[in-house]
Design an enzyme around this catalytic site. Sequence first.
Site, PDB file in Angstrom:
ATOM      1  N   SER A 146      -6.968   2.171  -3.991  1.00 50.33           N
ATOM      2  CA  SER A 146      -6.327   1.625  -5.189  1.00 50.33           C
ATOM      3  C   SER A 146      -5.521   0.369  -4.922  1.00 50.33           C
ATOM      4  O   SER A 146      -5.378  -0.477  -5.790  1.00 50.33           O
ATOM      5  CB  SER A 146      -5.437   2.681  -5.831  1.00 50.33           C
ATOM      6  OG  SER A 146      -6.208   3.803  -6.189  1.00 50.33           O
ATOM      7  N   THR A 147      -4.956   0.249  -3.734  1.00 48.69           N
ATOM      8  CA  THR A 147      -4.170  -0.940  -3.411  1.00 48.69           C
ATOM      9  C   THR A 147      -4.719  -1.586  -2.155  1.00 48.69           C
ATOM     10  O   THR A 147      -5.340  -0.921  -1.321  1.00 48.69           O
ATOM     11  CB  THR A 147      -2.675  -0.599  -3.188  1.00 48.69           C
ATOM     12  OG1 THR A 147      -2.559   0.216  -2.013  1.00 48.69           O
ATOM     13  CG2 THR A 147      -2.079   0.123  -4.384  1.00 48.69           C
TER      14      THR A 147
END
Length: 189
Positions: free
Chosen positions: A10-11
């Site tokens: 996600s990051t």
Amino acid sequence: MAIIGYARVSTAEQDPQLQHDALEAAGSIRVFTDHGASGSNTERPQLAACLDHLRPGDVLAVWKLDRLGRNTQHVLTIVDDLHERDIAFRSLTEGLSTEGAMGRAMLTIMAAFAQLERDVIRERTMAGLAAAAANGRLGGRRPKFDTTHAAKAREYRDKGMSAPEIAKLLDMSRATVYRLLSESAATSR
């Protein structure tokens, strides 16, 4: 038949190595990875490249179902498209495989629970924000400058100082000086 893996974090700071290791242990000959891509975002360049790369008889493998997506409809759309193209799907952690009817049914149920989890998290977050607002707390960073700073800025302005001079004295930006002065002028009306 080739097993092709897809990984997603996600990051940009997260490391997909755990997913890569599991996918390679499951026999993936290639792994496509999206960095900094939310599961709810349907526009993921490496997922698109992965889906384009797959051929009939191949298997798309993911480490966990939520890596493919948290939106039930999107996950099922991808899996249905794969099925129509004669491509199987496997989720390693959940032990799901669409190579049989039971696997397809379980996938539908698991995708629904992933969507439910996402919705519950959102509801809890919204309820927490509403409770905080009801108690007079707002989200975000606390203001660095308060009414004391605004009063000091007004005092300096009344003495004829310019905004850049006030900013230098109070160790703040000119924009902050202008904002403090306009806010204090609005409250004094």
